[in-house]
Design an enzyme around this catalytic site. Structure first.
Site, PDB file in Angstrom:
ATOM      1  CG  HIS A   2      -1.956   0.976   1.331  1.00 18.16           C
ATOM      2  ND1 HIS A   2      -1.715   2.299   1.678  1.00 18.16           N
ATOM      3  CD2 HIS A   2      -3.296   0.880   1.121  1.00 18.16           C
ATOM      4  CE1 HIS A   2      -2.862   2.955   1.682  1.00 18.16           C
ATOM      5  NE2 HIS A   2      -3.832   2.130   1.338  1.00 18.16           N
ATOM      6  CG  ASP A  27       0.353  -2.419   6.206  1.00 14.41           C
ATOM      7  OD1 ASP A  27      -0.630  -2.536   6.973  1.00 14.41           O
ATOM      8  OD2 ASP A  27       0.305  -1.796   5.122  1.00 14.41           O
ATOM      9  CD  GLN A  51      -7.075  -4.332   3.943  1.00 16.92           C
ATOM     10  OE1 GLN A  51      -8.045  -5.069   4.073  1.00 16.92           O
ATOM     11  NE2 GLN A  51      -7.210  -3.030   3.770  1.00 16.92           N
ATOM     12  CE  LYS A  69      -7.497   0.013   6.076  1.00 16.41           C
ATOM     13  NZ  LYS A  69      -8.396   0.295   4.937  1.00 16.41           N
ATOM     14  CB  CYS A 125      -3.757   3.210  -1.707  1.00 17.23           C
ATOM     15  SG  CYS A 125      -4.837   4.617  -1.422  1.00 17.23           S
TER      16      CYS A 125
END
Length: 418
Positions: free
Chosen positions: A135, A212, A215, A238, A376
């Site tokens: 991202h 990261d 998600q 999220k 993104c």
């Protein structure tokens, strides 16, 4: 496509119809009274009523600043805020709540590490390793750091399925590598990266790893101690929590050595005009009044998710992804983008002869919310030779019936645009 999941007996533990009752936003109607079909969960998830109630309760009964007052409301707010941190630490398996820093989200968490840890360690000629599927939030901060320091990015490629090339990763790592920064799950492809193996490979060469997890935490069980990652970050919005709140986990030895990210109240121990001494962890990185209500809302979201049963949710989402993958392949000319064997509930696709933006606009008019564009991840789209994709991303409250509505709508759009 993921392997079929045995759901025998699971229905008694996960009832999607009952779960949907908990999410008020799902029951509204849009465009000529059409029921909303919300399939943009990778961008942000809807919020259960318990999260909305927790935020309301804070502002109606507990509203005060934390760690500053001796009065009743301040003590109540401080205790609640500190308990939220303890809950988040337990949720991700952090050894100590002091290793959990509240931020505005994954983006700020990565920027914090780049501005502190990165500035300390990166020099001219050094390298930071990323993957093709990152991202922008896990590209641009490192790009800015490299420009400042005279360092450079090295990029691990992916194959046509969206699977990371681990052999290429190993070849890229060298004595100048200062950090590997990698997505746990791709927001554009749904690929679940083998982060534990990546961490093992990097650590064997003495290289720290930032993951990261924006998600990942809503779809997978995450234990940062077992992963042995140096940093892990995610966003509350999220994972069914509020916007404007996020988490940075870091190993204590790194966090202790890193300078503060911002200056102000609560991150200090003592201030004079000659010098300032800084507060202990985690407060050293939390300057100013924090997003107290956001932290409490995030706590409520994580408790809600735990009470549903993490295994039941994971199995339900896997079954839903399998069903959606099969149904979408019934649409003529539709090509899935991202077919890794290990993936979660993201379905990116293109349809021959139809621009993603046109499809997304028409789906919206039919009451179906999807995301279109580059998500993104412009470098990934350039690598794949695509202007963008249509992305339907699933959550624990989505249903087979909603997938059927999506497929029927895509077939109608094909007829309209012929």
């Amino acid at each position: 496509m993921p392997a079929p999941v045995d759901l025998t007996g699971l229905e008694t533990r996960f009832d999607v119809a009952r779960v949907r009752v908990d999410f008020p936003a799902l029951h509204q109607r849009v465009y000529d009274g059409r029921p909303l079909v919300y399939l943009d969960n990778a961008a942000t998830t809807q919020k259960p009523q318990v999260v909305i109630d927790r935020i309301r309760d804070f502002y109606t009964r507990e509203n005060a600043n934390v760690h500053r007052g001796v009065h009743y409301l301040s003590q109540q707010a401080s205790d609640a805020y500190d308990e939220a941190r303890r809950l988040v630490a337990a949720f991700i398996g952090a050894p100590d709540p002091a290793q959990v820093i509240f931020t505005r989200g994954t983006t700020e968490s990565i920027n914090l590490v780049a501005a502190t840890f990165g500035r300390q360690r990166v020099r001219a000629g050094d390298e930071i390793v990323l993957s093709t599927m990152e991202h922008h939030s896990n590209i641009v901060p490192w790009q800015m750091l490299c420009e400042e320091k005279g360092a450079r990015l090295r990029i691990v490629p992916v194959d046509a399925r969206g699977v990371l090339d681990l052999e290429a990763l190993e070849r890229l790592l060298n004595e100048r590598t200062r950090l590997v920064a990698i997505a746990h799950v791709s927001n554009a492809l749904g690929t679940v990266n083998p982060v534990q193996e990546i961490i093992r490979i990097a650590h064997a060469r003495g290289i720290p790893v930032l993951v990261d997890g924006a998600q990942a935490v809503q779809h997978l069980k995450v234990n940062v101690a077992e992963l042995d990652c140096d940093f892990y970050c995610f966003s509350g919005h999220k994972v069914y929590g509020p916007t404007g709140i996020g988490v940075l986990y870091g190993k204590a030895e790194w966090l202790e050595a890193m300078p503060p990210y911002q200056g102000g109240g609560d991150m200090i121990e003592r201030v004079t005009f000659e010098r300032t001494t800084y507060n202990r962890l985690p407060y050293k990185f939390e300057a100013g009044t924090p997003h107290i209500a956001g932290a409490l809302g995030l706590e409520a979201a994580l408790i809600y998710l735990d009470r549903l049963g993490r295994e039941a949710v994971i199995h339900y989402e896997a079954e839903l992804l399998r069903y959606a993958t099969q149904r979408l392949q019934e649409v003529p000319g539709l090509r899935l983008v991202g077919t890794a064997p290990e993936k979660v509930s993201v379905l990116s696709f293109v349809i021959e002869g139809i621009h993603p933006y046109d499809a997304g606009t028409l789906l919206d008019q039919m009451g179906i919310a999807v995301r279109t564009g580059h998500h993104c991840t412009q470098p990934l789209m350039d690598y794949l030779g695509l202007p963008g994709t249509i992305r339907a991303s699933l959550a624990l409250y989505n249903t087979r019936e909603e997938i059927d509505v999506l497929v029927d709508a895509l077939l109608r759009i094909q007829k309209l645009l012929r």
